[in-house]
Scaffold this motif. Structure first.
Motif, PDB file in Angstrom:
ATOM      1  N   ASP A  89     -23.732-118.494 -70.862  1.00  0.00           N
ATOM      2  CA  ASP A  89     -24.233-118.176 -72.207  1.00  0.00           C
ATOM      3  C   ASP A  89     -25.752-118.047 -72.123  1.00  0.00           C
ATOM      4  N   ASP A  92     -30.364-115.230 -77.113  1.00  0.00           N
ATOM      5  CA  ASP A  92     -30.334-113.905 -77.727  1.00  0.00           C
ATOM      6  C   ASP A  92     -31.529-113.059 -77.304  1.00  0.00           C
ATOM      7  N   ARG A 115     -20.955-113.233 -79.519  1.00  0.00           N
ATOM      8  CA  ARG A 115     -21.896-114.246 -79.980  1.00  0.00           C
ATOM      9  C   ARG A 115     -21.240-115.620 -79.901  1.00  0.00           C
ATOM     10  N   VAL A 116     -21.930-116.546 -79.241  1.00  0.00           N
ATOM     11  CA  VAL A 116     -21.426-117.909 -79.108  1.00  0.00           C
ATOM     12  C   VAL A 116     -21.804-118.717 -80.343  1.00  0.00           C
ATOM     13  N   ASP A 117     -23.035-118.565 -80.765  1.00  0.00           N
ATOM     14  CA  ASP A 117     -23.518-119.154 -82.012  1.00  0.00           C
ATOM     15  C   ASP A 117     -24.638-118.242 -82.493  1.00  0.00           C
ATOM     16  N   GLY A 118     -25.456-118.720 -83.348  1.00  0.00           N
ATOM     17  CA  GLY A 118     -26.488-117.847 -83.889  1.00  0.00           C
ATOM     18  C   GLY A 118     -27.563-117.423 -82.922  1.00  0.00           C
ATOM     19  N   SER A 119     -27.664-118.089 -81.775  1.00  0.00           N
ATOM     20  CA  SER A 119     -28.795-117.800 -80.896  1.00  0.00           C
ATOM     21  C   SER A 119     -28.414-117.523 -79.440  1.00  0.00           C
ATOM     22  N   ARG A 120     -27.133-117.448 -79.151  1.00  0.00           N
ATOM     23  CA  ARG A 120     -26.728-117.227 -77.764  1.00  0.00           C
ATOM     24  C   ARG A 120     -25.601-116.199 -77.681  1.00  0.00           C
TER      25      ARG A 120
END
Length: 517
Positions: A89, A92, A115-120
């Motif tokens: 991961d 971004d 997208r893993v979460d909002g930033s990765r």
């Protein structure tokens, strides 16, 4: 112009749900990967020889340690390696920097990234560099079980593996007009066929495989005729100069848990049917090269089983068994490949072994079949050689397969009388002798000559055949050389010739002797 202007805009997957269906996205993705140096040599140079070799063996942590310290001009390449080859991961902003042309939103929409979460972000596909002696390629497939948790999907598309590389190396690379790739998967065979085939038809029963093969083709600036269907159904009534196949050859009860390995046909029936159908789809003089597995039953010679597939086809063939696996090893290999949990694997493995036992299967043979259709007007018995070649360094190559077929043709067309009139030379070979200690010192028990690097290029020799091979220097006709040997050893020249000709023919067949020019 803003940073986002000029990029392909985000697009949802089409109705098929398959990734990378938009040509402009594929073009932008390819441009980004290549501009970052994401090639076979580029990755090797970044990782260093030791870490790269470890990664090839499936040991990932040295590559991760190397790339985590990379910044500056090679930062984009390091991010791509972690994404696609290590399953990491990534932040971004780092991923966005790695794809300046395509952009991350587009790649998420087209199934390349998730997208893993909002930033990765992480990779959803396996996109990796591949190369031959002349070109660099990019190959699109699904991530295997080692890259993400859980079993692979039923329509999983296998990437570059040992079997596909073995077949690619074994294919004869002479220019032809039409070629067929049965069970193309990610398109790795079609990729190599493109260099020497004018038209390429590639088929698969898996629609997802055809979609990823299309992406592989577009990434490499190629165009193939991709068709859905099983075996020869999509090419009914058509003929080809070259047919290659790495089919779903796994031997089992006939289920189809995973399309890439399971044919849905009981036992080794798919490979048998593939061989039997070849004559109807090969042009005169056309060649087929396929990988296959075959069952070995207690008391049954594997040569007879595979030989029965070829009976009645009229094809010349070279069948090579490279490995033999016992049922437990065979089942374990394919269970680990699918990434199933322990309980599911145990249940499936137990059922699989019970099926083997019920059908008297004690082993599974693995190897290749190279077949060639007779030329127009040829009327003769087919020339079939079935042998086991398991030595390291004796892997089949396209050069050796082509040379083998040429040598067999030479032997068919050359009578004993003609052969005695020919001047023969010996290839670069090594004499290997084996001795045991005895009362009078070392006693030789066997001797052989071997052509290094040639599959099956070894034959036993005695004192006279050793002298004969040593004398084949392309200077005198074989018949004259035999007369000199007969005189030296005090034997009848005609009797020696009669005994020696089968040895000479075997040596020619194995590439140890050849006609001098």
């Amino acid at each position: 112009m803003t940073a986002d202007q000029g990029r392909p805009q985000p697009l949802a997957d089409d109705a098929t749900g398959h990734p990378l269906t938009v040509d402009t996205v594929v073009a932008a993705l390819g441009a980004d990967l290549r501009s970052a140096g994401y090639t076979n040599d580029g990755v090797t140079d970044l990782l260093g020889t030791d870490a790269h070799e470890a990664l090839v063996r499936g040991v990932w942590w040295p590559a991760l340690a190397v790339t985590c310290d990379v910044t500056g001009e090679h930062g984009r390449l390091a991010t791509l390696v972690r994404l696609f080859l290590l399953g990491s991961d990534e932040p971004d902003d780092a991923v966005a920097a790695a794809f300046p042309t395509s952009g991350t939103d587009v790649l998420v929409a087209q199934g390349v990234l998730a997208r893993v979460d909002g930033s990765r972000l992480r990779a959803r596909l396996d996109i990796r560099p591949h190369a031959d002696d002349t070109r660099d390629y990019l190959v699109v497939a699904d991530q295997d079980a080692a890259m993400r948790p859980g079993p692979v999907a039923r329509d999983h598309v296998l990437g570059i593996g040992g079997a596909s590389i073995s077949l690619a190396r074994a294919v004869i690379r002479e220019p032809v007009r039409r070629a067929l790739d049965i069970g193309t998967g990610c398109g790795i065979q079609a990729l190599h066929l493109d260099a020497h085939c004018e038209q390429i038809v590639a088929t698969d029963t898996n629609e997802r495989a055809l979609a990823l093969a299309a992406a592989t083709a577009r990434l490499n600036g190629m165009s193939w005729d991709l068709r859905a269907g099983s075996m020869f159904e999509p090419v009914a009534g058509e003929r080809f100069d070259l047919i290659v196949s790495n089919p779903p050859f796994v031997v089992g009860a006939g289920g189809q848990d995973y399309i890439y390995r399971d044919s849905g046909v009981v036992g080794d029936g798919l490979c048998e049917q593939l061989v039997r159908d070849l004559p109807a789809h090969l042009n005169p003089g056309g060649t087929a090269q396929i990988l296959a597995n075959w069952v070995i039953r207690d008391g049954e010679a594997w040569q007879e089983r595979v030989g029965s597939w070829l009976a009645g086809t009229g094809l010349d063939a070279w069948v090579v068994q490279r490995e033999v696996a016992d049922p437990i090893s065979y089942v374990s290999l394919w269970l680990s490949d699918a990434g199933e949990d322990e309980s599911t694997a145990a249940r499936r493995g137990s059922e699989w072994l019970e099926w083997f036992d019920a059908h008297g299967i004690v082993a599974i043979g693995m190897g290749s079949i190279t077949a060639r259709a007779p030329l127009e007007g040829e009327d003769r018995d087919p020339d079939v050689v079935i042998e086991e070649i398991t030595g390291a360094g004796e892997e089949l190559t396209g050069y050796e397969a082509q040379a083998f077929l040429a040598r067999r043709r030479y032997l068919r067309e050359t009578s004993d009388e003609q052969l005695l009139a020919r001047r023969l030379s010996v290839a670069p070979v090594m004499l290997e002798e084996h001795s045991l200690p005895g009362d009078e010192g070392w006693q030789q028990v066997s001797a052989a000559v071997r052509r290094p690097g040639g599959p099956g290029a070894v034959m036993g020799v005695d004192e006279i055949s050793r002298a004969l091979l040593a004398g084949c220097r392309g200077q005198v006709p074989l018949g004259v050389l035999l007369e000199l040997l007969a005189d030296f050893h005090g034997v009848d020249a005609d009797a020696l010739a009669e005994a020696a000709l089968p040895v000479v023919r075997e040596a020619i067949g194995r590439g140890i002797l050849y006609e001098a020019t």
